[in-house]
Design an enzyme around this catalytic site. Structure first.
Site, PDB file in Angstrom:
ATOM      1  N   LYS A  84      -0.594 -14.199  -1.997  1.00  0.00           N
ATOM      2  CA  LYS A  84      -2.026 -14.430  -1.826  1.00  0.00           C
ATOM      3  C   LYS A  84      -2.319 -15.922  -1.861  1.00  0.00           C
ATOM      4  O   LYS A  84      -1.634 -16.678  -2.555  1.00  0.00           O
ATOM      5  CB  LYS A  84      -2.816 -13.769  -2.965  1.00  0.00           C
ATOM      6  CG  LYS A  84      -2.812 -12.260  -2.998  1.00  0.00           C
ATOM      7  CD  LYS A  84      -3.595 -11.768  -4.206  1.00  0.00           C
ATOM      8  CE  LYS A  84      -3.581 -10.247  -4.320  1.00  0.00           C
ATOM      9  NZ  LYS A  84      -4.409  -9.609  -3.288  1.00  0.00           N
ATOM     10  N   ARG A  93      -1.128   1.037  -3.577  1.00  0.00           N
ATOM     11  CA  ARG A  93      -0.868   2.380  -3.059  1.00  0.00           C
ATOM     12  C   ARG A  93       0.582   2.802  -3.298  1.00  0.00           C
ATOM     13  O   ARG A  93       0.875   3.996  -3.383  1.00  0.00           O
ATOM     14  CB  ARG A  93      -1.232   2.431  -1.573  1.00  0.00           C
ATOM     15  CG  ARG A  93      -0.395   1.545  -0.693  1.00  0.00           C
ATOM     16  CD  ARG A  93      -1.050   1.254   0.656  1.00  0.00           C
ATOM     17  NE  ARG A  93      -2.182   0.341   0.527  1.00  0.00           N
ATOM     18  CZ  ARG A  93      -2.931  -0.061   1.547  1.00  0.00           C
ATOM     19  NH1 ARG A  93      -2.673   0.375   2.762  1.00  0.00           N
ATOM     20  NH2 ARG A  93      -3.939  -0.880   1.353  1.00  0.00           N
TER      21      ARG A  93
END
Length: 459
Positions: A238, A312
């Site tokens: 990120k 996820r």
């Protein structure tokens, strides 16, 4: 809970707070002394929502507070007052305009929250005296909300996977529940490969923590929470502004833990399983790489398109394991996608559901307790966005369209047909200070889901 105390007649003096609005302000003024009316006129108080006025007696002693409110939103009515009024004890006057004093008292307590782990508070909040029955009703909700906020606000150095597991163990001790965990390479031996793959690069071992409670004959309820204690994005690193607040990426776990506590405290007739996959998504020589294929607990081969779509991955093994218990309902919380925030903003958690009745129930409960959710569709044609050329499917894809939906569709593959499932993609954070919603960690959907579970299992 020190912001709310039991109201006791005759033994503890408190100052009345009278709520009013533009429609009732004239009647409110008629009950006051001439000196008090002059003071209100001189101070410019006009009963606008969010304003208040202090009224004294002839000796100059504070005897009453007028609070301008919007009666349509009782939860926000008193939320700014605990840290604005003088530090004293107050009570709601019978003459006020609010039809739901319990919601107003809850808002007061939520507005009194302070995170004081690392510094002393500037002041103590004012206290509101409420009837004993009301205090008994509100205390669990206030404490559960504070737990979510505390867990999310705590920096990762003090709230890593082990500490998150400790919070679950403490919860288990409180409610006499069974807690076990799988740590590090134990995850591989127990067939939780995706949890291990995401967390293996951190110096703090990944883990799956399971809490079990309730009687065997009761319907099985499975709660799952994303516990990514810090998310660098992995090798798909990120940027700095995207990484700054990633201590909050375990907000889903915080919600599931707090909801489990509410379920056990209320003694709901369920057989509860709480599952928290707790990891740090870090960068090291053994970090999960884009292009790898991981075979999940459910047997699906998943191509890693993006290591920053890690939530996820840790959830899918937990959902698969929870599904093996054949639950009556499975519910997960996750700070899963920025796409949900783009679609709905920071205040509305996105709800996905494979069961229309369960979805309608939790949406109605959210409206009733002023804890709104917004349903987005499981639009199955979008599954093609997760196609892989060498595996069953990928964890992400090249398109930026419908990111919250494709994430939910990924998770749905791990929930068997016929198992009712609710998925909440929540922000778990307030970017700014607002009445009742201080900056930092926030419970979003907690009261809604608890109200729904009470109705579903306890009538």
């Amino acid at each position: 809970m020190s912001a709310l105390i039991e109201r006791q007649s005759g033994t503890r003096r408190s100052i009345a707070i009278e709520t009013t609005d533009a429609a009732h302000y004239a009647a409110t003024r008629r009950r006051l002394t001439a000196a008090q009316r002059r003071w209100l006129a001189d101070s410019g108080f006009d009963a606008v929502a969010g304003t208040f006025a202090l009224l004294s007696d002839a000796a100059g002693k504070l005897v009453r507070v007028l609070a301008g409110v919007d009666a349509r939103h009782p939860l926000a009515a008193l939320a700014a007052l605990p840290c604005s009024l003088p530090a004293a004890t107050y009570h709601l006057a019978d003459e006020g305009v609010l039809a739901d004093p319990a919601q107003a008292a809850l808002g007061w307590a939520l507005g009194a929250y302070q995170f004081n782990r690392y510094r002393q508070p500037k002041r103590a909040p004012a206290r509101l005296a409420v009837p004993a029955a009301q205090l008994q009703q509100l205390a669990p909700l206030v404490e559960a909300t504070a737990l979510v906020r505390d867990l999310v606000n705590t920096p990762t150095e003090d709230m890593g996977p082990e500490q998150l597991g400790d919070a679950i163990k403490q919860l288990g001790k409180t409610h006499k529940a069974k807690v076990r965990d799988w740590v590090g390479d134990e995850l591989l031996k127990a067939n939780f490969p995706t949890i291990h793959a995401v967390g293996r690069a951190s110096h703090r071992a990944p883990r799956l923590v399971e809490l079990s409670w309730g009687k065997r004959e009761h319907p099985r309820l499975v709660l799952v929470g994303k516990g990514v204690c810090f998310d660098t994005g992995g090798l798909d690193l990120k940027p700095s502004d995207g990484m700054r607040w990633m201590k909050k990426d375990m907000g889903g776990a915080a919600h599931a833990i707090a909801l489990a506590g509410l379920v056990m405290q209320a003694q709901l007739p369920v057989r509860l399983t709480l599952l928290i996959p707790a990891v740090e998504n870090a960068v090291a020589g053994n970090a999960l790489r884009p292009g790898e294929v991981v075979v999940t607990r459910a047997g699906h081969a998943v191509e890693i398109d993006n290591t920053d779509a890690e939530g996820r991955l840790v959830l899918c093994d937990a959902l698969a394991y929870g599904s093996e218990q054949q639950p009556d309902l499975m519910l997960d919380f996750a700070t899963l996608t920025g796409a949900a925030r783009v679609a709905l903003g920071p205040d509305l958690p996105a709800l996905f559901a494979n069961d229309d009745d369960a979805a309608a129930g939790v949406l109605a409960a959210g409206r009733a307790v002023d804890d709104p959710l917004w349903q987005l569709p499981l639009w199955r044609p979008y599954r093609r966005m997760l196609d892989s050329y060498l595996a069953d499917f990928a964890n992400a894809g090249p398109s930026r369209h419908a990111g919250a939906i494709t994430a939910a569709l990924y998770l749905e593959r791990f929930v068997p047909d016929g198992t009712p499932w609710l998925h909440l993609d929540t922000y778990a954070w307030n970017d700014t200070d607002r009445p009742g919603r201080p900056r930092g960690g926030e419970a979003m959907g907690l009261r809604a889901t608890f109200a729904f579970l009470r109705q579903r299992y306890a009538g």
